[in-house]
Write an enzyme that holds these catalytic residues in place. Structure first.
Site, PDB file in Angstrom:
ATOM      1  N   THR A 137       0.817  -1.204   0.000  1.00 39.78           N
ATOM      2  CA  THR A 137       0.000   0.000   0.000  1.00 39.78           C
ATOM      3  C   THR A 137       0.856   1.262   0.000  1.00 39.78           C
ATOM      4  OG1 THR A 137      -1.522   1.262   1.398  1.00 39.78           O
ATOM      5  CG2 THR A 137      -0.101  -0.280   2.527  1.00 39.78           C
ATOM      6  N   ASP A 138       0.248   2.376  -0.412  1.00 38.60           N
ATOM      7  CA  ASP A 138       0.959   3.666  -0.340  1.00 38.60           C
ATOM      8  C   ASP A 138       1.020   4.197   1.098  1.00 38.60           C
ATOM      9  OD1 ASP A 138      -1.725   4.315   0.006  1.00 38.60           O
ATOM     10  OD2 ASP A 138      -1.751   5.927  -1.477  1.00 38.60           O
ATOM     11  N   TYR A 162      -1.667  -0.284  11.114  1.00 35.45           N
ATOM     12  CA  TYR A 162      -1.818  -1.016   9.845  1.00 35.45           C
ATOM     13  C   TYR A 162      -0.643  -0.707   8.918  1.00 35.45           C
ATOM     14  CZ  TYR A 162      -3.215  -1.586   4.948  1.00 35.45           C
ATOM     15  OH  TYR A 162      -3.228  -1.895   3.603  1.00 35.45           O
ATOM     16  N   ARG A 302     -10.246  10.363  12.905  1.00 30.99           N
ATOM     17  CA  ARG A 302      -9.419   9.166  13.114  1.00 30.99           C
ATOM     18  C   ARG A 302      -8.115   9.621  13.801  1.00 30.99           C
ATOM     19  NH1 ARG A 302      -7.941   5.980   7.662  1.00 30.99           N
ATOM     20  NH2 ARG A 302      -9.848   4.854   8.114  1.00 30.99           N
TER      21      ARG A 302
HETATM   22  P1  NAD Z   1      -9.544  -7.353   2.475  1.00 32.84           P
HETATM   23  O1  NAD Z   1      -9.516  -7.052   3.931  1.00 32.84           O
HETATM   24  O2  NAD Z   1     -10.772  -7.061   1.700  1.00 32.84           O
HETATM   25  O3  NAD Z   1      -9.199  -8.890   2.237  1.00 32.84           O
HETATM   26  C1  NAD Z   1      -8.187  -9.546   2.944  1.00 32.84           C
HETATM   27  C2  NAD Z   1      -8.336 -11.051   2.685  1.00 32.84           C
HETATM   28  O4  NAD Z   1      -7.252 -11.714   3.359  1.00 32.84           O
HETATM   29  C3  NAD Z   1      -9.630 -11.641   3.229  1.00 32.84           C
HETATM   30  O5  NAD Z   1     -10.201 -12.495   2.272  1.00 32.84           O
HETATM   31  C4  NAD Z   1      -9.190 -12.427   4.460  1.00 32.84           C
HETATM   32  O6  NAD Z   1     -10.007 -13.540   4.735  1.00 32.84           O
HETATM   33  C5  NAD Z   1      -7.783 -12.836   4.074  1.00 32.84           C
HETATM   34  N1  NAD Z   1      -6.936 -13.063   5.239  1.00 32.84           N
HETATM   35  C6  NAD Z   1      -6.754 -12.234   6.299  1.00 32.84           C
HETATM   36  N2  NAD Z   1      -5.922 -12.806   7.191  1.00 32.84           N
HETATM   37  C7  NAD Z   1      -5.555 -14.016   6.673  1.00 32.84           C
HETATM   38  C8  NAD Z   1      -4.688 -15.043   7.104  1.00 32.84           C
HETATM   39  N3  NAD Z   1      -4.023 -14.949   8.271  1.00 32.84           N
HETATM   40  N4  NAD Z   1      -4.532 -16.135   6.323  1.00 32.84           N
HETATM   41  C9  NAD Z   1      -5.191 -16.229   5.146  1.00 32.84           C
HETATM   42  N5  NAD Z   1      -6.033 -15.278   4.690  1.00 32.84           N
HETATM   43  C10 NAD Z   1      -6.198 -14.179   5.429  1.00 32.84           C
HETATM   44  O7  NAD Z   1      -8.289  -6.584   1.872  1.00 32.84           O
HETATM   45  P2  NAD Z   1      -8.126  -5.868   0.444  1.00 32.84           P
HETATM   46  O8  NAD Z   1      -8.636  -4.495   0.544  1.00 32.84           O
HETATM   47  O9  NAD Z   1      -8.598  -6.778  -0.615  1.00 32.84           O
HETATM   48  O10 NAD Z   1      -6.534  -5.777   0.386  1.00 32.84           O
HETATM   49  C11 NAD Z   1      -5.762  -6.853  -0.135  1.00 32.84           C
HETATM   50  C12 NAD Z   1      -4.294  -6.479  -0.063  1.00 32.84           C
HETATM   51  O11 NAD Z   1      -4.061  -5.283  -0.791  1.00 32.84           O
HETATM   52  C13 NAD Z   1      -3.807  -6.201   1.371  1.00 32.84           C
HETATM   53  O12 NAD Z   1      -2.507  -6.717   1.488  1.00 32.84           O
HETATM   54  C14 NAD Z   1      -3.799  -4.681   1.464  1.00 32.84           C
HETATM   55  O13 NAD Z   1      -2.829  -4.240   2.385  1.00 32.84           O
HETATM   56  C15 NAD Z   1      -3.431  -4.306   0.038  1.00 32.84           C
HETATM   57  N6  NAD Z   1      -3.930  -2.991  -0.426  1.00 32.84           N
HETATM   58  C16 NAD Z   1      -5.242  -2.639  -0.276  1.00 32.84           C
HETATM   59  C17 NAD Z   1      -5.679  -1.405  -0.782  1.00 32.84           C
HETATM   60  C18 NAD Z   1      -7.135  -0.984  -0.661  1.00 32.84           C
HETATM   61  O14 NAD Z   1      -7.445   0.165  -0.974  1.00 32.84           O
HETATM   62  N7  NAD Z   1      -8.048  -1.852  -0.252  1.00 32.84           N
HETATM   63  C19 NAD Z   1      -4.782  -0.557  -1.426  1.00 32.84           C
HETATM   64  C20 NAD Z   1      -3.447  -0.950  -1.548  1.00 32.84           C
HETATM   65  C21 NAD Z   1      -3.032  -2.175  -1.067  1.00 32.84           C
HETATM   66  O1  DAU Z   2      -4.156   3.937   0.536  1.00 30.75           O
HETATM   67  C1  DAU Z   2      -4.367   2.562   0.490  1.00 30.75           C
HETATM   68  C2  DAU Z   2      -5.179   2.125   1.674  1.00 30.75           C
HETATM   69  O2  DAU Z   2      -6.490   2.594   1.451  1.00 30.75           O
HETATM   70  C3  DAU Z   2      -5.167   0.619   1.886  1.00 30.75           C
HETATM   71  O3  DAU Z   2      -3.873   0.200   2.202  1.00 30.75           O
HETATM   72  C4  DAU Z   2      -6.120   0.232   3.014  1.00 30.75           C
HETATM   73  O4  DAU Z   2      -6.192  -1.184   3.140  1.00 30.75           O
HETATM   74  C5  DAU Z   2      -7.497   0.768   2.695  1.00 30.75           C
HETATM   75  O5  DAU Z   2      -8.394   0.478   3.743  1.00 30.75           O
HETATM   76  C6  DAU Z   2      -7.435   2.279   2.450  1.00 30.75           C
HETATM   77  O6  DAU Z   2      -7.124   2.985   3.669  1.00 30.75           O
HETATM   78  P1  DAU Z   2      -7.902   4.318   4.113  1.00 30.75           P
HETATM   79  O7  DAU Z   2      -7.795   4.442   5.573  1.00 30.75           O
HETATM   80  O8  DAU Z   2      -7.481   5.472   3.272  1.00 30.75           O
HETATM   81  O9  DAU Z   2      -9.406   3.897   3.645  1.00 30.75           O
HETATM   82  P2  DAU Z   2     -10.834   4.086   4.332  1.00 30.75           P
HETATM   83  O10 DAU Z   2     -11.849   3.653   3.330  1.00 30.75           O
HETATM   84  O11 DAU Z   2     -10.883   3.479   5.687  1.00 30.75           O
HETATM   85  O12 DAU Z   2     -10.929   5.669   4.504  1.00 30.75           O
HETATM   86  C7  DAU Z   2     -10.818   6.543   3.393  1.00 30.75           C
HETATM   87  C8  DAU Z   2     -10.866   7.970   3.928  1.00 30.75           C
HETATM   88  O13 DAU Z   2     -12.187   8.231   4.441  1.00 30.75           O
HETATM   89  C9  DAU Z   2      -9.912   8.243   5.082  1.00 30.75           C
HETATM   90  O14 DAU Z   2      -9.405   9.576   4.959  1.00 30.75           O
HETATM   91  C10 DAU Z   2     -10.792   8.123   6.326  1.00 30.75           C
HETATM   92  C11 DAU Z   2     -12.151   8.590   5.818  1.00 30.75           C
HETATM   93  N1  DAU Z   2     -13.320   7.955   6.463  1.00 30.75           N
HETATM   94  C12 DAU Z   2     -13.360   6.603   6.536  1.00 30.75           C
HETATM   95  C13 DAU Z   2     -14.439   5.965   7.115  1.00 30.75           C
HETATM   96  C14 DAU Z   2     -14.479   4.455   7.222  1.00 30.75           C
HETATM   97  C15 DAU Z   2     -14.366   8.742   6.913  1.00 30.75           C
HETATM   98  O15 DAU Z   2     -14.332   9.987   6.819  1.00 30.75           O
HETATM   99  N2  DAU Z   2     -15.434   8.116   7.479  1.00 30.75           N
HETATM  100  C16 DAU Z   2     -15.510   6.752   7.614  1.00 30.75           C
HETATM  101  O16 DAU Z   2     -16.520   6.255   8.186  1.00 30.75           O
END
Ligand code: NAD
Ligand code: DAU
Length: 374
Positions: A137-138, A162, A302
């Site tokens: 992630t960034d 995280y 947060r």
């Molecule tokens: P998510 O939380 O939706 O999914 C995570 C998955 O990992 C789930 O299916 C969960 O069951 C599985 N998991 C968790 N712990 C586990 C374990 N111990 N063993 C096996 N499986 C396990 O997450 P996501 O948003 O799909 O993110 C996936 C990856 O991408 C993560 O590594 C996250 O850090 C990275 N990432 C996410 C974002 C974003 O915006 N969502 C952005 C950049 C990078």
């Molecule tokens: O940048 C990549 C990351 O983006 C990933 O690594 C993480 O897994 C992913 O969850 C996400 O992190 P953020 O914390 O940026 O995402 P989130 O959707 O939780 O929040 C986005 C923005 O919105 C952040 O500035 C917090 C704000 N927020 C979030 C929630 C849940 C609110 O204002 N209200 C809310 O209820």
């Protein structure tokens, strides 16, 4: 006919994993073995359409179970690994970081050791093509001010538990390449949005809260900025990085789409007003709701909230020829339509422990803002 190559993916039942599994299977190039523990963040309905597909194998298990992981390497002989499994929600890491340290740090270390043992024993020609693709992630780079961008040369400065756990995992991946020569590639992507995202995250939370007439909780004053990318664009970049990325290197991925949180919530409301007007939903009509934006509430911030994320993705474009394809307005509309069209998936995601989490994360915020305004 081209023979499909087998790849192992961890966390394939989560948000990004689901989209990546589907992309890989549908590409016709890969057979995918998905190892996922099915934590609260996974939804078994997400990949139900692949049940019985000979190019998709699901294995329920934990990435920390070294014996299981090693047996999967031996049984399926994958040409590489996409490592996505993680605890991924910043707010949960603030409440309790334990699972983040276990899965993101210890779990990644365990995957690296299992992969190294398998890779070491491969014949020379297969050894040179094996890849360990680590999806990161960034957030590992910390927070930006008004100016500037994160790129591959930005120093690590994680601010949330995280982010710290993901930074640690990146460092282990880097070290395994440097020390043992394990063929690794890291991707550092910005905020993803799109179908199948668990509704603890901002975009699906706002969509689902709005449709049920609940408050739309914007942290702080809503001026924090995130750089949003449609999940399928991210998955395309991850696939390319796996296939063509330079060993030992990292790629910053983003779609050049910065949005202030409050503006984004207003855009969600305005699309919803258009495609699911509150006057057409009986319980919202009865409450006299004219626009979903009336539900917006500013709530306590947060702790340690990163101010701004923005990605310079010049390297992935220059080296791998990648570019985002989905425009934000179109992607957001597609996402909202997906949540409207998949009530069973939504019901599954919002049942179980979801309500407990909502109570834990939001009750204190509203109380604090009320006290502050008195
Ligand atoms: P998510 O939380 O939706 O999914 C995570 C998955 O990992 C789930 O299916 C969960 O069951 C599985 N998991 C968790 N712990 C586990 C374990 N111990 N063993 C096996 N499986 C396990 O997450 P996501 O948003 O799909 O993110 C996936 C990856 O991408 C993560 O590594 C996250 O850090 C990275 N990432 C996410 C974002 C974003 O915006 N969502 C952005 C950049 C990078
Ligand atoms: O940048 C990549 C990351 O983006 C990933 O690594 C993480 O897994 C992913 O969850 C996400 O992190 P953020 O914390 O940026 O995402 P989130 O959707 O939780 O929040 C986005 C923005 O919105 C952040 O500035 C917090 C704000 N927020 C979030 C929630 C849940 C609110 O204002 N209200 C809310 O209820």
């Amino acid at each position: 006919m081209i023979r499909r190559q087998t790849v192992l993916i961890t966390g394939g039942s989560g948000f990004i994993g689901t989209n990546l599994v589907r992309l890989l299977v549908q590409s016709g190039e890969y057979r995918v073995v998905n190892l996922d523990a099915l934590t609260y963040a996974a939804n078994p309905l997400s990949l139900a359409d692949l049940d019985g597909n000979q190019n998709y194998v699901f294995v329920k298990g934990n990435i920390m179970d070294r014996e299981l992981v090693s047996s999967l390497f031996t049984k399926y002989e994958p040409v590489g690994l996409f490592h996505l499994a993680a605890e991924s929600h910043v707010d949960r890491s603030i409440v309790n970081a334990e699972d983040f340290i276990q899965t993101n740090v210890v779990g990644t270390y365990s995957m690296l050791e299992a992969a190294r043992a398998y890779w070491n024993a491969l014949p020379v020609e297969r050894k040179s093509t094996f890849r360990f693709l680590h999806v990161s992630t960034d957030e590992v780079f910390g927070s930006l001010g008004e100016e500037g961008y994160f790129s591959e040369v930005t120093s690590y400065a994680p601010n949330s538990p995280y982010a710290a756990s993901k930074a640690a995992s990146d460092h282990f991946v880097r070290a395994f390449h440097h020390t043992y020569g394990l063929p690794t590639v890291i991707t550092n992507c910005s905020n993803n949005y799109g179908p199948y995202q668990f509704p603890e995250k901002m975009i699906p939370l706002m969509i689902l809260n709005a449709l049920s007439g609940k408050p739309l909780p914007v942290y702080g004053n809503g001026s924090n900025v995130r750089d949003w990318i449609y999940v399928e664009d991210h998955c395309g970049a991850v696939k390319l990085a796996f296939e063509k990325g330079k060993l030992g290197e990292a790629y910053a991925i983003g779609a050049n789409n910065e949005q202030k949180n409050i503006n984004l919530v207003n855009q969600i409301c305005s699309i919803l007003d258009d495609i699911a007007p509150p006057v057409e939903i009986p319980q919202l009509r009865e409450r006299g709701l004219k626009s979903y934006s009336e539900l917006i509430r500013f709530v306590a911030d947060r702790p340690g909230h990163d101010r701004r994320y923005a990605i310079d993705s010049a390297k992935v474009t220059r080296q791998l020829g990648w570019q985002a394809e989905v425009g934000f307005e179109a992607g957001l509309r597609r996402t909202i339509e997906w949540y409207l069209s998949n009530p069973k998936w939504v019901e599954h995601a919002s049942s179980g422990s979801y309500e407990d989490w909502i109570e834990k994360n939001y009750a204190w915020r509203e109380e604090r803002v009320e006290k502050e305004s008195k």
